[in-house]
Design a protein around this motif. Structure first.
Motif, PDB file in Angstrom:
ATOM      1  N   VAL A 107       0.718  -1.171  -0.291  1.00 17.99           N
ATOM      2  CA  VAL A 107      -0.007   0.159   0.176  1.00 17.99           C
ATOM      3  C   VAL A 107       0.773   1.792  -0.195  1.00 17.99           C
ATOM      4  CG1 VAL A 107      -1.685   1.034   1.763  1.00 17.99           C
ATOM      5  CG2 VAL A 107      -2.057  -0.866   1.417  1.00 17.99           C
ATOM      6  N   VAL A 108       0.831   2.512  -0.952  1.00 18.16           N
ATOM      7  CA  VAL A 108       1.851   3.193  -0.860  1.00 18.16           C
ATOM      8  C   VAL A 108       1.051   4.771  -1.609  1.00 18.16           C
ATOM      9  CG1 VAL A 108       3.444   4.160  -2.234  1.00 18.16           C
ATOM     10  CG2 VAL A 108       2.756   1.484  -2.625  1.00 18.16           C
ATOM     11  N   PRO A 109       0.454   5.592  -0.463  1.00 12.22           N
ATOM     12  CA  PRO A 109      -0.414   6.570  -0.434  1.00 12.22           C
ATOM     13  C   PRO A 109       1.004   7.623  -0.868  1.00 12.22           C
ATOM     14  CG  PRO A 109       0.985   6.079   2.201  1.00 12.22           C
ATOM     15  CD  PRO A 109       1.364   5.405   1.705  1.00 12.22           C
ATOM     16  N   CYS A 110       0.385   8.478  -2.045  1.00  6.60           N
ATOM     17  CA  CYS A 110       0.736   9.735  -2.712  1.00  6.60           C
ATOM     18  C   CYS A 110       0.262  10.779  -3.366  1.00  6.60           C
ATOM     19  CB  CYS A 110       1.057   9.047  -4.183  1.00  6.60           C
ATOM     20  SG  CYS A 110       1.932   7.097  -4.239  1.00  6.60           S
ATOM     21  N   TYR A 111       1.233  12.006  -2.322  1.00  4.33           N
ATOM     22  CA  TYR A 111       0.719  13.125  -2.918  1.00  4.33           C
ATOM     23  C   TYR A 111       1.503  14.113  -3.433  1.00  4.33           C
ATOM     24  CZ  TYR A 111      -0.974  17.450  -1.774  1.00  4.33           C
ATOM     25  OH  TYR A 111      -1.626  18.768  -1.120  1.00  4.33           O
ATOM     26  N   ASN A 112       1.398  14.708  -4.792  1.00  2.02           N
ATOM     27  CA  ASN A 112       2.636  14.522  -5.290  1.00  2.02           C
ATOM     28  C   ASN A 112       4.278  14.219  -5.727  1.00  2.02           C
ATOM     29  OD1 ASN A 112       0.550  16.935  -5.724  1.00  2.02           O
ATOM     30  ND2 ASN A 112       1.514  18.176  -3.488  1.00  2.02           N
ATOM     31  N   GLU A 113       3.845  13.061  -5.758  1.00  2.00           N
ATOM     32  CA  GLU A 113       5.157  12.014  -6.114  1.00  2.00           C
ATOM     33  C   GLU A 113       5.249  12.033  -7.324  1.00  2.00           C
ATOM     34  OE1 GLU A 113       6.420  11.453  -3.423  1.00  2.00           O
ATOM     35  OE2 GLU A 113       6.075  11.436  -1.925  1.00  2.00           O
ATOM     36  N   GLN A 114       5.177  12.539  -8.156  1.00  2.00           N
ATOM     37  CA  GLN A 114       5.370  12.332  -9.614  1.00  2.00           C
ATOM     38  C   GLN A 114       6.747  11.761  -9.899  1.00  2.00           C
ATOM     39  OE1 GLN A 114       3.927  15.681 -12.499  1.00  2.00           O
ATOM     40  NE2 GLN A 114       5.848  17.223 -11.761  1.00  2.00           N
ATOM     41  N   GLU A 115       7.471  12.132  -9.070  1.00  2.00           N
ATOM     42  CA  GLU A 115       8.943  12.654  -9.397  1.00  2.00           C
ATOM     43  C   GLU A 115       9.658  11.373  -8.960  1.00  2.00           C
ATOM     44  OE1 GLU A 115       9.881  16.337  -7.810  1.00  2.00           O
ATOM     45  OE2 GLU A 115       8.671  17.177  -9.249  1.00  2.00           O
ATOM     46  N   THR A 116       9.130  10.505  -7.888  1.00  2.00           N
ATOM     47  CA  THR A 116       9.441   9.675  -6.909  1.00  2.00           C
ATOM     48  C   THR A 116       8.986   8.571  -7.306  1.00  2.00           C
ATOM     49  OG1 THR A 116       8.121   9.665  -5.238  1.00  2.00           O
ATOM     50  CG2 THR A 116       9.925  10.984  -4.872  1.00  2.00           C
ATOM     51  N   LEU A 117       7.866   8.129  -7.889  1.00  2.00           N
ATOM     52  CA  LEU A 117       6.704   6.911  -8.722  1.00  2.00           C
ATOM     53  C   LEU A 117       8.401   6.427  -9.774  1.00  2.00           C
ATOM     54  CD1 LEU A 117       3.608   7.555  -7.962  1.00  2.00           C
ATOM     55  CD2 LEU A 117       5.066   6.169  -7.013  1.00  2.00           C
ATOM     56  N   VAL A 133      -2.355   5.301  -3.493  1.00  2.00           N
ATOM     57  CA  VAL A 133      -3.951   5.800  -3.728  1.00  2.00           C
ATOM     58  C   VAL A 133      -2.761   7.038  -3.583  1.00  2.00           C
ATOM     59  CG1 VAL A 133      -4.884   6.717  -1.462  1.00  2.00           C
ATOM     60  CG2 VAL A 133      -4.135   4.156  -1.848  1.00  2.00           C
ATOM     61  N   ASN A 134      -3.486   7.557  -4.778  1.00  2.00           N
ATOM     62  CA  ASN A 134      -3.282   9.255  -5.059  1.00  2.00           C
ATOM     63  C   ASN A 134      -4.322  10.399  -4.089  1.00  2.00           C
ATOM     64  OD1 ASN A 134      -2.639  11.711  -6.341  1.00  2.00           O
ATOM     65  ND2 ASN A 134      -4.429  11.619  -7.787  1.00  2.00           N
ATOM     66  N   ASP A 135      -3.377  10.777  -3.299  1.00  2.00           N
ATOM     67  CA  ASP A 135      -4.158  11.784  -2.263  1.00  2.00           C
ATOM     68  C   ASP A 135      -4.533  12.831  -2.418  1.00  2.00           C
ATOM     69  OD1 ASP A 135      -5.236  12.303   0.008  1.00  2.00           O
ATOM     70  OD2 ASP A 135      -3.621  12.668   1.297  1.00  2.00           O
ATOM     71  N   GLY A 136      -5.314  12.886  -3.612  1.00  2.00           N
ATOM     72  CA  GLY A 136      -5.814  14.339  -4.381  1.00  2.00           C
ATOM     73  C   GLY A 136      -4.644  15.009  -5.051  1.00  2.00           C
ATOM     74  N   SER A 137      -3.363  14.221  -5.791  1.00  2.00           N
ATOM     75  CA  SER A 137      -2.076  15.431  -5.674  1.00  2.00           C
ATOM     76  C   SER A 137      -2.277  16.286  -6.491  1.00  2.00           C
ATOM     77  CB  SER A 137      -0.967  14.076  -6.497  1.00  2.00           C
ATOM     78  OG  SER A 137      -0.821  13.479  -5.498  1.00  2.00           O
ATOM     79  N   LYS A 138      -1.501  17.488  -6.556  1.00  2.00           N
ATOM     80  CA  LYS A 138      -1.676  18.557  -7.458  1.00  2.00           C
ATOM     81  C   LYS A 138      -1.168  18.344  -8.639  1.00  2.00           C
ATOM     82  CE  LYS A 138      -3.781  21.791  -3.953  1.00  2.00           C
ATOM     83  NZ  LYS A 138      -3.219  20.534  -3.248  1.00  2.00           N
ATOM     84  N   ASP A 139      -0.199  17.319  -9.111  1.00  2.00           N
ATOM     85  CA  ASP A 139       0.617  17.299  -9.931  1.00  2.00           C
ATOM     86  C   ASP A 139       0.256  15.773 -11.288  1.00  2.00           C
ATOM     87  OD1 ASP A 139       1.168  15.341  -8.242  1.00  2.00           O
ATOM     88  OD2 ASP A 139       3.516  15.738  -8.304  1.00  2.00           O
ATOM     89  N   ASP A 140       1.260  15.418 -11.511  1.00  2.00           N
ATOM     90  CA  ASP A 140       0.266  14.609 -12.907  1.00  2.00           C
ATOM     91  C   ASP A 140       0.554  13.105 -11.676  1.00  2.00           C
ATOM     92  OD1 ASP A 140      -0.032  15.815 -14.620  1.00  2.00           O
ATOM     93  OD2 ASP A 140       1.582  16.180 -15.662  1.00  2.00           O
ATOM     94  N   THR A 141       0.719  12.558 -10.669  1.00  2.00           N
ATOM     95  CA  THR A 141       0.959  11.444 -10.161  1.00  2.00           C
ATOM     96  C   THR A 141      -0.230  10.703 -11.069  1.00  2.00           C
ATOM     97  OG1 THR A 141       1.434  12.874  -7.981  1.00  2.00           O
ATOM     98  CG2 THR A 141       0.727  10.384  -8.046  1.00  2.00           C
ATOM     99  N   LEU A 142      -1.777  10.206 -10.964  1.00  2.00           N
ATOM    100  CA  LEU A 142      -2.903   9.793 -11.391  1.00  2.00           C
ATOM    101  C   LEU A 142      -2.624   9.692 -12.350  1.00  2.00           C
ATOM    102  CD1 LEU A 142      -5.359   8.502 -10.458  1.00  2.00           C
ATOM    103  CD2 LEU A 142      -6.264  11.039 -12.179  1.00  2.00           C
ATOM    104  N   ARG A 143      -1.722  10.276 -13.622  1.00  2.00           N
ATOM    105  CA  ARG A 143      -1.153  10.419 -14.803  1.00  2.00           C
ATOM    106  C   ARG A 143      -0.337   8.982 -14.785  1.00  2.00           C
ATOM    107  NH1 ARG A 143       1.974  11.073 -18.486  1.00  2.00           N
ATOM    108  NH2 ARG A 143       3.159  12.595 -16.870  1.00  2.00           N
ATOM    109  N   VAL A 144       0.941   9.418 -13.692  1.00  2.00           N
ATOM    110  CA  VAL A 144       1.790   8.410 -13.632  1.00  2.00           C
ATOM    111  C   VAL A 144       1.615   6.646 -13.270  1.00  2.00           C
ATOM    112  CG1 VAL A 144       3.804   7.593 -12.520  1.00  2.00           C
ATOM    113  CG2 VAL A 144       4.040   9.714 -13.136  1.00  2.00           C
ATOM    114  N   LEU A 145       0.847   6.878 -12.247  1.00  2.00           N
ATOM    115  CA  LEU A 145       0.294   5.460 -12.077  1.00  2.00           C
ATOM    116  C   LEU A 145      -0.216   5.414 -12.762  1.00  2.00           C
ATOM    117  CD1 LEU A 145      -1.227   6.602  -8.013  1.00  2.00           C
ATOM    118  CD2 LEU A 145       0.397   5.317  -8.637  1.00  2.00           C
ATOM    119  N   LYS A 146      -1.517   5.482 -13.188  1.00  2.00           N
ATOM    120  CA  LYS A 146      -2.027   4.878 -14.842  1.00  2.00           C
ATOM    121  C   LYS A 146      -1.262   4.240 -15.236  1.00  2.00           C
ATOM    122  CE  LYS A 146      -6.676   7.668 -14.170  1.00  2.00           C
ATOM    123  NZ  LYS A 146      -7.197   8.711 -15.431  1.00  2.00           N
TER     124      LYS A 146
END
Ligand code: UDP
Ligand code: MG
Length: 312
Positions: free
Chosen positions: A7-17, A42-55
């Motif tokens: 389980v990985v909580p992610c908030y603005n983590e596009q650079e680390t993922l 879990v994308n915790d409402g990131s303001k960057d592209d975290t969700l796209r990276v996850l997809k």
């Protein structure tokens, strides 16, 4: 084969993922013959592209699952959502920034499968690379909460841990709104083994915790796991009554013996201010608990899921 959920909580983590996923995949590869892996990001409402990276990760690898909140609900909510979605026989919680060394998963998995324990948790032995003032207050916080609360909270404990299914189910039964996971992990009990490691710096991006956020979080922890501050108000009140009684006796005696020269106006003002301050302080403590009770009684959901991948 058993299944291990990460389980990985992610908030603005596009650079680390892009660092995180390959690093943990390598560990999954090492354990290939023993256990299957799945990832719950879990994308915790990131303001960057975290969700796209996850997809993208989900498209590349079917073992990757994601869910995305409608806004930032905080790490506690993100962890809870991830634990709820995880289906593994074992579940690990990890930060996305590689501050939790993935290589430790191997040792953790060996321990949890060979020893009579339900949890392998980790703690940092050093706080190297952290502002000294933050380390100082963190130490004070752990000393304080362990005095005030029956639930023991280990200094330097990370959220990085591997748990069995029955411990995860126990955690999911704790439905409180004001979640302080470090306390909940300890409160549910079960045998926990502690591993230690040196502090590691984040691979990229920056920490989401400012000093003030941490300070408020520590208040939440105390209010959630101790009612001692409530008793403090009564104790101080009782002490002051006692002092006042003694002072009254002294003043009466003095007046009877030496008469009554009018004096002491400044000291009177000081005392009034002092008592007033104590009263407000104690009412403030009551307010803290009342506000938590208020939020708890509203029974709002802890998070809102905006979208998630389709799983069977
Ligand atoms: N995080 C989160 N929601 C938040 C803040 C943080 O999901 O509101 C996640 C973040 O993406 C990371 C983990 O919680 O995976 C730890 O955050 P961070 O590294 O900023 O904290 P630190 O390691 O400095 O305590
Ligand atoms: Mg971190």
């Amino acid at each position: 084969m058993p299944l291990l959920s990460i389980v990985v909580p992610c908030y603005n983590e596009q650079e680390t993922l892009p660092f995180f996923f390959p690093a943990v995949s390598r560990v999954a590869e090492q354990l290939r013959t023993q256990v299957d892996f799945e990832w719950i990001f879990v994308n915790d409402g990131s303001k960057d592209d975290t969700l796209r990276v996850l997809k993208d990760l989900h498209a590349q690898d079917a073992r990757v699952h994601y869910l995305s909140f409608s806004r930032n609900f905080g790490k506690e909510a993100a962890m809870l959502a991830g634990l709820t979605k995880a289906r593994g026989d074992f579940v690990a919680v990890m930060d996305a920034d590689l501050q939790d060394p993935p290589q430790m998963l191997v040792e953790m998995y060996q321990s949890i499968t060979s020893e009579p324990i339900d949890c392998v948790a980790t703690r940092r032995v050093s706080r190297k690379g952290e502002p000294p003032i933050r380390s100082f207050f963190a130490r004070r916080f752990y000393a304080l909460i362990n005095r005030l609360s029956k639930t023991q909270i280990v200094d330097g404990a990370r959220d990085f841990r591997l748990m069995t299914r029955r411990m995860v189910d126990a955690i999911l039964q704790v439905k409180e709104y004001n979640r302080f996971s470090k306390g909940i992990f300890s409160w549910v009990g079960f045998q926990t083994k502690w591993l230690t490691y040196e502090n590691v710096q984040r691979v990229a991006g920056e920490t989401k915790w400012s000093f003030w956020k941490l300070l408020l979080y520590s208040f939440d922890g105390i209010v959630a796991f101790s009612t001692a501050p409530l008793a403090l108000a009564s104790i101080i009140g009782f002490l002051f009554c006692l002092i006042a009684f003694v002072m009254i006796c002294i003043i009466i005696a003095k007046t009877l013996i030496w008469g009554d020269p009018v004096a002491g106006y400044p000291s009177l003002v000081c005392i009034i201010f002092f008592i007033g301050g104590i009263q407000l302080f104690c009412i403030g403590i009551l307010g803290q608990y009342l506000s938590k009770t208020y939020l708890e009684t509203k029974k709002r959901p802890l998070y809102i899921i905006a979208e998630e991948d389709e799983t069977d």
